[in-house]
Design an enzyme around this catalytic site. Structure first.
Site, short mmCIF file in Angstrom:
data_model
loop_
_atom_site.label_atom_id
_atom_site.label_comp_id
_atom_site.label_asym_id
_atom_site.label_seq_id
_atom_site.Cartn_x
_atom_site.Cartn_y
_atom_site.Cartn_z
N HIS A 77 0.86 -1.19 0.00
CA HIS A 77 0.00 0.00 0.00
C HIS A 77 0.90 1.24 0.00
O HIS A 77 1.94 1.25 0.66
CB HIS A 77 -0.88 -0.05 1.26
CG HIS A 77 -1.84 1.08 1.40
ND1 HIS A 77 -2.80 1.36 0.46
CD2 HIS A 77 -2.00 2.00 2.38
CE1 HIS A 77 -3.50 2.41 0.87
NE2 HIS A 77 -3.04 2.81 2.02
N ASN A 105 -1.58 7.56 5.64
CA ASN A 105 -2.30 6.55 4.87
C ASN A 105 -3.38 7.30 4.07
O ASN A 105 -4.26 7.93 4.68
CB ASN A 105 -2.94 5.53 5.81
CG ASN A 105 -3.71 4.45 5.08
OD1 ASN A 105 -4.03 4.58 3.90
ND2 ASN A 105 -4.04 3.38 5.79
#
EC number: 3.4.22.33
Length: 332
Positions: A77, A105
């Site tokens: 990710h 994130n």
């Protein structure tokens, strides 16, 4: 992007760095954190001061897409690095500075790091209130979190960095935290069959036919005990994506750097004899068929010659050579 390159097919196979370069005009570097240079913290601190874009990721899990780790991080990710700095710390036994990294994130939710220096972790009680205020510390489920540089290095496996050229930093909204700017020189050139397409140094008889660029480094980096100059050299081949429909893939390209000990008494351009008896002092990590090859070097002050080339002679193409340095340089 589709209109620029002619089709979606021409965009296939790009990288995060290519996308960041296309949007900013910057120069990218990729660091494998399992083999990181010993001065990476300093590189990241200076990159943050110059407004460089930084992204990090963990090795993906082959059995699961975006697998969540026990520590809150997500494998495979892409995260963005939004701050790198030393924070003052005061404990009953010591006081000093600790290097911290702020990571985001892009999901912007509670999927955050849960280890040391995470939201509400006990380490924050040792940071003075004014320091917390200065770094804008918040404990919200916003996807952004802090971690120690040591934990960052041991948990993430890849760091991608796009260094912005001075023209990218004209917008005041972008330059809020930017205290320094890179110096940049740009040259456009071409490899022409039978003229300037000399191939790499394996082909010594024609290597000297390649375009040659001189750079003079005079001022050493700030805060550098080695008395050297940081230089990022990036060689990009032009128009290869739009030419895919003609069956033209990327050429295999690279560059070599030579130190000119007595620059006023060597031929212009450097000739066959020079390259026969002089070794390069630096070079691109490899010759590779990607759109751009770039590398960071630390060189003593002096005059150098950069030779961009294809691997094989007589391969034709256009290129852009960009050189970033911390201090101003002369290039011709």
């Amino acid at each position: 992007m589709r209109r620029l390159h002619g089709s979606y097919e021409a965009l296939r196979g790009g990288t995060t760095c290519e996308a960041m370069e296309d949007f900013t005009g910057g120069v990218s570097e990729i660091y494998d954190l399992t083999k990181a240079p010993p001065n990476l913290l300093n590189i990241m601190l200076k990159a943050y001061q110059r407004g460089s874009l930084m992204g990090s990721s963990l090795e993906p899990d082959p059995n699961e897409v975006e697998a969540r780790c026990d520590n809150g991080l997500v494998r495979g990710h892409a995260y963005s690095v939004t701050c790198v700095k030393y924070c003052e710390i005061e404990t009953p036994r010591m006081s000093g500075k600790v290097p911290l990294v702020r990571v985001r994130n892009p999901w912007g939710n509670e999927a955050e790091w849960t280890g040391a220096w995470s939201d509400q972790s006990p380490e924050w009680q040792f940071i003075p209130p004014e320091e917390k205020e200065e770094i804008g510390l918040t404990f919200e489920h916003d996807g952004e979190f802090w971690m120690s540089f040591k934990d960052f290095m041991s948990n993430f496996t890849m760091l991608e960095m796009t260094n912005l050229n001075p023209d990218s930093l004209d917008d005041e909204d972008v330059t809020g935290g930017v205290s320094h700017k890179w110096e940049m020189s740009v040259f456009e050139g071409a490899w022409i069959r039978g003229s300037t397409a000399g191939g790499c140094r394996n082909f010594i008889d024609t290597f000297w036919h390649n375009p040659q660029y001189r750079i003079t480094l005079t001022d050493v980096d700030d805060d550098d005990d080695d008395n050297k100059c940081t230089v990022i050299v990036a060689l990009m081949q032009k128009n290869r994506r739009s030419q895919r429909k003609l069956g033209l893939e990327c050429l295999t390209i690279g560059f070599a750097i030579y130190h000119l000990r007595d620059p006023d008494n060597v031929p212009r351009p450097l000739d066959l004899s020079f390259f026969k008896y002089t070794a390069s002092v630096a070079r691109s990590p490899s010759f590779i068929n990607t759109r751009e090859v770039s590398c960071r070097f630390k060189l003593p002050p002096g005059t150098y010659c950069i030779i961009p080339s294809t691997f094989e002679p007589n391969e034709e193409g256009e290129f852009i050579l960009r050189v970033f340095s911390e201090k101003s340089n002369e290039m011709e």
